[in-house]
Design a protein around this motif. Sequence first.
Motif, PDB file in Angstrom:
ATOM      1  N   ALA A 300     -17.973  13.282 -11.302  1.00  0.00           N
ATOM      2  CA  ALA A 300     -18.726  12.033 -11.107  1.00  0.00           C
ATOM      3  C   ALA A 300     -17.902  10.844 -11.576  1.00  0.00           C
ATOM      4  O   ALA A 300     -17.929   9.772 -10.957  1.00  0.00           O
ATOM      5  N   GLY A 301     -17.163  11.027 -12.668  1.00  0.00           N
ATOM      6  CA  GLY A 301     -16.296   9.948 -13.142  1.00  0.00           C
ATOM      7  C   GLY A 301     -15.242   9.578 -12.127  1.00  0.00           C
ATOM      8  O   GLY A 301     -14.921   8.394 -11.949  1.00  0.00           O
ATOM      9  N   ALA A 302     -14.715  10.569 -11.411  1.00  0.00           N
ATOM     10  CA  ALA A 302     -13.707  10.299 -10.383  1.00  0.00           C
ATOM     11  C   ALA A 302     -14.287   9.507  -9.222  1.00  0.00           C
ATOM     12  O   ALA A 302     -13.548   8.812  -8.507  1.00  0.00           O
ATOM     13  N   ARG A 303     -15.605   9.599  -9.015  1.00  0.00           N
ATOM     14  CA  ARG A 303     -16.255   8.850  -7.928  1.00  0.00           C
ATOM     15  C   ARG A 303     -16.732   7.468  -8.375  1.00  0.00           C
ATOM     16  O   ARG A 303     -17.269   6.702  -7.579  1.00  0.00           O
ATOM     17  N   SER A 304     -16.609   7.170  -9.665  1.00  0.00           N
ATOM     18  CA  SER A 304     -17.127   5.898 -10.193  1.00  0.00           C
ATOM     19  C   SER A 304     -16.209   4.735  -9.824  1.00  0.00           C
ATOM     20  O   SER A 304     -15.106   4.927  -9.301  1.00  0.00           O
ATOM     21  N   SER A 305     -16.707   3.542 -10.097  1.00  0.00           N
ATOM     22  CA  SER A 305     -15.938   2.323  -9.831  1.00  0.00           C
ATOM     23  C   SER A 305     -16.402   1.244 -10.793  1.00  0.00           C
ATOM     24  O   SER A 305     -17.362   1.435 -11.549  1.00  0.00           O
ATOM     25  N   LEU A 310     -19.444   4.806 -15.099  1.00  0.00           N
ATOM     26  CA  LEU A 310     -20.121   5.939 -15.737  1.00  0.00           C
ATOM     27  C   LEU A 310     -19.678   6.019 -17.190  1.00  0.00           C
ATOM     28  O   LEU A 310     -18.488   5.884 -17.492  1.00  0.00           O
ATOM     29  N   PHE A 311     -20.651   6.237 -18.081  1.00  0.00           N
ATOM     30  CA  PHE A 311     -20.367   6.364 -19.507  1.00  0.00           C
ATOM     31  C   PHE A 311     -21.076   7.610 -20.045  1.00  0.00           C
ATOM     32  O   PHE A 311     -22.163   7.967 -19.577  1.00  0.00           O
ATOM     33  N   PRO A 332     -14.405   3.947 -14.625  1.00  0.00           N
ATOM     34  CA  PRO A 332     -13.205   4.591 -14.121  1.00  0.00           C
ATOM     35  C   PRO A 332     -11.959   4.469 -14.985  1.00  0.00           C
ATOM     36  O   PRO A 332     -10.967   5.149 -14.708  1.00  0.00           O
ATOM     37  N   ASP A 333     -11.949   3.625 -16.002  1.00  0.00           N
ATOM     38  CA  ASP A 333     -10.652   3.355 -16.646  1.00  0.00           C
ATOM     39  C   ASP A 333     -10.723   3.305 -18.163  1.00  0.00           C
ATOM     40  O   ASP A 333      -9.859   2.713 -18.804  1.00  0.00           O
ATOM     41  N   GLY A 334     -11.738   3.939 -18.776  1.00  0.00           N
ATOM     42  CA  GLY A 334     -11.845   3.863 -20.234  1.00  0.00           C
ATOM     43  C   GLY A 334     -11.412   5.153 -20.900  1.00  0.00           C
ATOM     44  O   GLY A 334     -11.830   6.245 -20.476  1.00  0.00           O
TER      45      GLY A 334
END
Length: 355
Positions: A300-305, A310-311, A332-334
């Motif tokens: 799901a994180g890979a599909r986030s933007s 997503l946290f 996506p970048d944390g």
Amino acid sequence: MKAELLPPVLVAAFERQGQACGALGSDFTALFCQTIGERGLPASTVRQTIAGWQGDPYSQGDSVPLRLCAALHELVLTQSDAELTQAYPPNSHGMTPVALHPVLCHAIDRHQQWICRRLQSPPQTNEIRRSAAIYAGLTHIARRTDLPFVLSEVGASAGLNLLLDQFSYRFGPTAHGKQASPVHLEPDWTGPAMPPVAFTIAERRGCDLSPFDLADAGDRMRLLSYVWPDQPDRLERLRAALALADHTPFEVDACDAVTWLETRLQLPRRDKAHVIYHTIAWQYLSETDRQKGRQIIEQAGARSSKEAPLFVLGMEADDLARGAALRLRAWPDGPARQLGRVDFHGRWIAWDAAP
């Protein structure tokens, strides 16, 4: 009334549980466990059930001592046993194992069938004070996004911590949340100050294998019974949160965590920040389910933007002795990071993260 000692594994379970309760501020529950561990139980169907327990009686497993403690506490809360009530807080000052044991034995003898039925229910608390750690985490996230939150709680029990934005808080010198709320949380706070940040919650939902039905008076009483008898502040907070639940809609699905997350995370929530959180729940999943859950979250994180981030906030025990770790992952970048450490019952927060 003659009592018989329990098998050694049950004696050890009661002794260990008593030590843990004493460390968490419940001297009466510690005394209860010490009394049963040292002096045993009366010959009864209750003793037969406990002595012949098939499974792990310790707190990491079936928590047999706390099952018995909750059953007797419910008798007190419902005023079903006058003699027992007279031995329980707030009437228990100066109580000793010698004085408490016969009272417990008599109550067990009088209510054998009911207690045996209650022993089938695993301890299941809804510790309101843990909301403080999650609220602090949401405040930290809100500094990085102004999107409304979608909350998804794994192991939500009765779902009362989904109401965390309806509570008031004080973290050190700063006030947060709804200051007029009947639920006020003020953990001992160390670390950097946490300036308040406004955020909104667009949706709140949880899952649990056996969620409480808050429309059922019996379920509400059972939930109260799992609070330790000499901690009236916890009972008051729980009752106040139950009153708030009557006016704030939320859902808790009866479902295992893996199946629920797979459904919950099928599609990104555009223009919303999806926050999955769990407090002393993830650690009780099997290793297989933890691996599956992490895989579902990673996908799901890979599909986030940035428009649909997503946290994951997790407050769970680790290998360190003091409290639980509060960790945050962000997509996506944390990067993953530890925000601080938290007492298991939320009595203190040692915050590490910069504002």
